[in-house]
Design a protein around this motif. Sequence first.
Motif, short mmCIF file in Angstrom:
data_model
loop_
_atom_site.label_atom_id
_atom_site.label_comp_id
_atom_site.label_asym_id
_atom_site.label_seq_id
_atom_site.Cartn_x
_atom_site.Cartn_y
_atom_site.Cartn_z
N ARG A 41 0.84 -1.21 0.00
CA ARG A 41 0.00 0.00 0.00
C ARG A 41 0.87 1.26 0.00
NH1 ARG A 41 -2.43 3.78 2.93
NH2 ARG A 41 -4.60 4.25 2.50
N THR A 42 1.91 1.27 0.79
CA THR A 42 2.82 2.41 0.84
C THR A 42 3.50 2.63 -0.51
OG1 THR A 42 3.22 2.10 3.20
CG2 THR A 42 4.86 3.37 1.99
N ALA A 43 3.96 1.54 -1.11
CA ALA A 43 4.62 1.64 -2.42
C ALA A 43 3.66 2.16 -3.48
CB ALA A 43 5.18 0.29 -2.84
N LEU A 44 2.42 1.69 -3.47
CA LEU A 44 1.44 2.15 -4.45
C LEU A 44 1.06 3.61 -4.22
CD1 LEU A 44 -0.89 -0.97 -4.71
CD2 LEU A 44 0.71 -0.13 -6.45
N CYS A 45 0.96 4.01 -2.97
CA CYS A 45 0.63 5.41 -2.66
C CYS A 45 1.74 6.35 -3.11
CB CYS A 45 0.36 5.58 -1.18
SG CYS A 45 -1.25 4.93 -0.65
N ASP A 46 2.96 5.86 -3.15
CA ASP A 46 4.09 6.69 -3.57
C ASP A 46 4.15 6.88 -5.08
OD1 ASP A 46 4.89 7.06 -0.98
OD2 ASP A 46 6.45 5.50 -1.03
N LEU A 47 3.40 6.08 -5.85
CA LEU A 47 3.41 6.21 -7.31
C LEU A 47 2.56 7.40 -7.74
CD1 LEU A 47 2.90 2.48 -8.39
CD2 LEU A 47 5.04 3.77 -8.34
N SER A 48 2.90 7.95 -8.88
CA SER A 48 2.10 9.04 -9.45
C SER A 48 0.84 8.45 -10.10
CB SER A 48 2.91 9.79 -10.51
OG SER A 48 3.11 8.97 -11.65
N ASP A 49 -0.12 9.32 -10.41
CA ASP A 49 -1.34 8.84 -11.05
C ASP A 49 -1.03 8.21 -12.40
OD1 ASP A 49 -2.96 9.64 -8.96
OD2 ASP A 49 -3.39 11.60 -9.84
N ARG A 50 -0.06 8.74 -13.11
CA ARG A 50 0.34 8.19 -14.41
C ARG A 50 0.93 6.78 -14.25
NH1 ARG A 50 -0.47 7.41 -19.48
NH2 ARG A 50 1.39 7.33 -20.74
N GLU A 51 1.77 6.61 -13.25
CA GLU A 51 2.37 5.29 -13.00
C GLU A 51 1.30 4.28 -12.59
OE1 GLU A 51 6.84 6.41 -11.48
OE2 GLU A 51 5.15 6.78 -10.12
N LEU A 52 0.33 4.72 -11.79
CA LEU A 52 -0.77 3.83 -11.41
C LEU A 52 -1.58 3.44 -12.64
CD1 LEU A 52 -1.97 5.51 -8.10
CD2 LEU A 52 -0.88 3.27 -8.33
#
Length: 79
Positions: A41-52
């Motif tokens: 969850r922490t790693a995903l929250c650190d991604l930008s909207d584009r990366e997600l």
Amino acid sequence: MSTTYGATRSRQTAAWTLSASSFFKECWRAFQERRERQRLRTALCDLSDRELMDIGTTRGEIDYVASRIGMSVKGHYGT
């Protein structure tokens, strides 16, 4: 008669020890899974909207994706 009682007592103690051991192993496994979900969850929250978007998810789906870690396609925990 005391021999029978002693053998029965030994089996009960062994069964309890096995039960307690299984309980603590299950607690440890659940703790490790929770830590892994938190890391994801922490790693995903650190991604930008584009990366997600690149990995096919959105910010609103992060909790759902993180809660599904360790689950197989059929919804059962993998081994």
